[in-house]
Design an enzyme around this catalytic site. Structure first.
Site, mmCIF file in Angstrom:
data_model
loop_
_atom_site.group_PDB
_atom_site.id
_atom_site.type_symbol
_atom_site.label_atom_id
_atom_site.label_comp_id
_atom_site.label_asym_id
_atom_site.label_seq_id
_atom_site.Cartn_x
_atom_site.Cartn_y
_atom_site.Cartn_z
ATOM 1 N N GLY A 31 32.873 40.893 28.677
ATOM 2 C CA GLY A 31 32.859 40.484 30.084
ATOM 3 C C GLY A 31 34.005 39.566 30.445
ATOM 4 O O GLY A 31 34.999 39.480 29.730
ATOM 5 N N ASN A 32 33.859 38.889 31.594
ATOM 6 C CA ASN A 32 34.934 38.078 32.189
ATOM 7 C C ASN A 32 36.198 38.934 32.269
ATOM 8 O O ASN A 32 37.258 38.567 31.764
ATOM 9 C CB ASN A 32 35.164 36.806 31.372
ATOM 10 C CG ASN A 32 36.020 35.806 32.137
ATOM 11 O OD1 ASN A 32 36.011 35.782 33.373
ATOM 12 N ND2 ASN A 32 36.774 35.016 31.434
ATOM 13 N N HIS A 34 39.443 41.161 33.026
ATOM 14 C CA HIS A 34 40.751 40.999 33.681
ATOM 15 C C HIS A 34 41.439 42.355 33.712
ATOM 16 O O HIS A 34 40.888 43.358 33.222
ATOM 17 C CB HIS A 34 41.591 39.945 32.954
ATOM 18 C CG HIS A 34 41.669 40.160 31.457
ATOM 19 N ND1 HIS A 34 42.361 41.220 30.893
ATOM 20 C CD2 HIS A 34 41.111 39.486 30.421
ATOM 21 C CE1 HIS A 34 42.255 41.159 29.582
ATOM 22 N NE2 HIS A 34 41.491 40.124 29.268
ATOM 23 N N HIS A 37 41.378 44.598 30.624
ATOM 24 C CA HIS A 37 40.146 45.366 30.409
ATOM 25 C C HIS A 37 40.127 46.605 31.310
ATOM 26 O O HIS A 37 39.714 47.686 30.887
ATOM 27 C CB HIS A 37 38.905 44.533 30.759
ATOM 28 C CG HIS A 37 38.634 43.398 29.819
ATOM 29 N ND1 HIS A 37 38.708 42.081 30.214
ATOM 30 C CD2 HIS A 37 38.262 43.385 28.521
ATOM 31 C CE1 HIS A 37 38.395 41.299 29.192
ATOM 32 N NE2 HIS A 37 38.121 42.061 28.155
ATOM 33 N N LYS A 151 45.936 43.713 21.659
ATOM 34 C CA LYS A 151 46.168 42.272 21.484
ATOM 35 C C LYS A 151 45.411 41.804 20.240
ATOM 36 O O LYS A 151 45.896 41.019 19.450
ATOM 37 C CB LYS A 151 45.696 41.480 22.706
ATOM 38 C CG LYS A 151 45.831 39.973 22.501
ATOM 39 C CD LYS A 151 45.453 39.198 23.734
ATOM 40 C CE LYS A 151 43.978 39.232 24.036
ATOM 41 N NZ LYS A 151 43.130 38.535 23.036
#
Ligand code: PAF
Length: 294
Positions: A31-32, A34, A37, A151
């Protein structure tokens, strides 16, 4: 977009979709969300008929004293971003759905030779937590493919190895690192940075690029390059965790004979632990023993 918390309901829905000949690509997240994603979601839509995104903050991959409790939670905004991006299915289980009763997993998936080095050395148990939850998600969703951001290159290799070793019929796809204009790799943890730190943060990527250039210019003293890069990071206000020049395939220290190289780095900037990497192929035609300053 349909949202499921319940495993049985999700399975029923996906069973029907599979019966209709639809293929499934999974994007596991915590989640969270950006832009990075959302690019994984784009990729999922390219490789399969249905893109499934999971949002689950997995306690098993956080060590004591890490940011599990404070990990940024933004479910409604995430849901909206996914809906706008055309995601088909959101799976957002509660802890009780994923780890019934005990809140942990009695059975875990370990990938020993890849898990204790680099990030694994500073975060013992982290990759076992990741490999376990991803394997569970594969069991629940049974995707044809799963997409992961590069990443987290070490995480990507750990998941690829676990999937191969356990003969899971899931194609593991790595997606290029999404960066801000300054070069900073996008990460949910960038939210921990204040404005000044955000400006400094791209220094991690710049140091990787400088080191890559030095190698491409013929400097093959990898130990000295790593020490120098760590020192430069320190001077720019980072607290480096590691800076390593490795073989892409197994993350062992690269030697002059290795062509496919990855430079991996992790460093703290204030509260944020930032990670980044650069992968490239060392050009064979360069003179072997030329040394350049980074
Ligand atoms: O990269 C992440 O966000 C997590 O490690 C993952 C793959 C979703 C597993 O919890």
């Amino acid at each position: 977009m349909v949202t499921f918390e319940n495993i049985a309901n999700l399975r029923k829905y996906l069973y029907q979709a599979r019966m209709e000949g639809k293929s499934i690509a999974l994007v596991p997240t915590m989640g969270n969300l950006h832009e990075g994603h959302l690019q994984l979601v784009d990729q999922a839509q390219k490789v399969a008929t249905l893109a499934v995104v999971s949002i689950f903050i997995n306690p098993l991959q956080f060590g004591p004293g890490e940011d599990y409790k404070g990990y940024p939670r933004s479910f409604s905004q995430d849901q909206e971003k996914l809906r706008k991006r055309g995601c088909h299915i959101l799976f957002s289980p509660q802890i009780e759905n994923m780890y019934p009763e005990t809140r942990i997993s009695a059975t875990v998936v370990k990938v020993p030779h890849l898990s204790h080095i680099h990030c694994g050395a500073s975060r013992p148990g982290h990759f076992t937590g990741v490999a376990t939850v991803v394997t569970k998600l594969f069991g629940i969703v049974q995707p044809d493919a799963a997409i992961f951001g590069l990443k987290d290159y070490q995480q990507f290799l750990v998941i690829k190895q676990a999937t191969d070793d356990l003969c899971l019929p899931v194609k593991i796809i790595g997606s290029p690192i999404a960066r801000t204009e300054s070069g900073l790799a996008m990460s949910s943890r960038n939210g921990y940075l204040n404005a000044t730190q955000k400006e400094k943060a791209a220094g991690l990527y710049r140091t990787l690029v400088k080191t890559q250039l030095a190698i491409e210019n013929g400097n093959c003293d990898y130990d000295a390059l790593s020490v120098k890069a760590s020192r430069q990071l320190e001077q720019s206000g980072f607290q480096p965790d590691y800076f390593s020049i490795c073989r892409q395939k197994d993350l062992q220290p690269a030697t002059i004979k290795d062509r496919d190289v990855v430079i991996l780095a992790a460093a703290y900037l204030g509260k944020a632990r930032l990670i980044d990497n650069i992968r490239f192929t060392v050009n064979l035609t360069l003179p072997k023993y030329r040394h350049y300053d980074v």
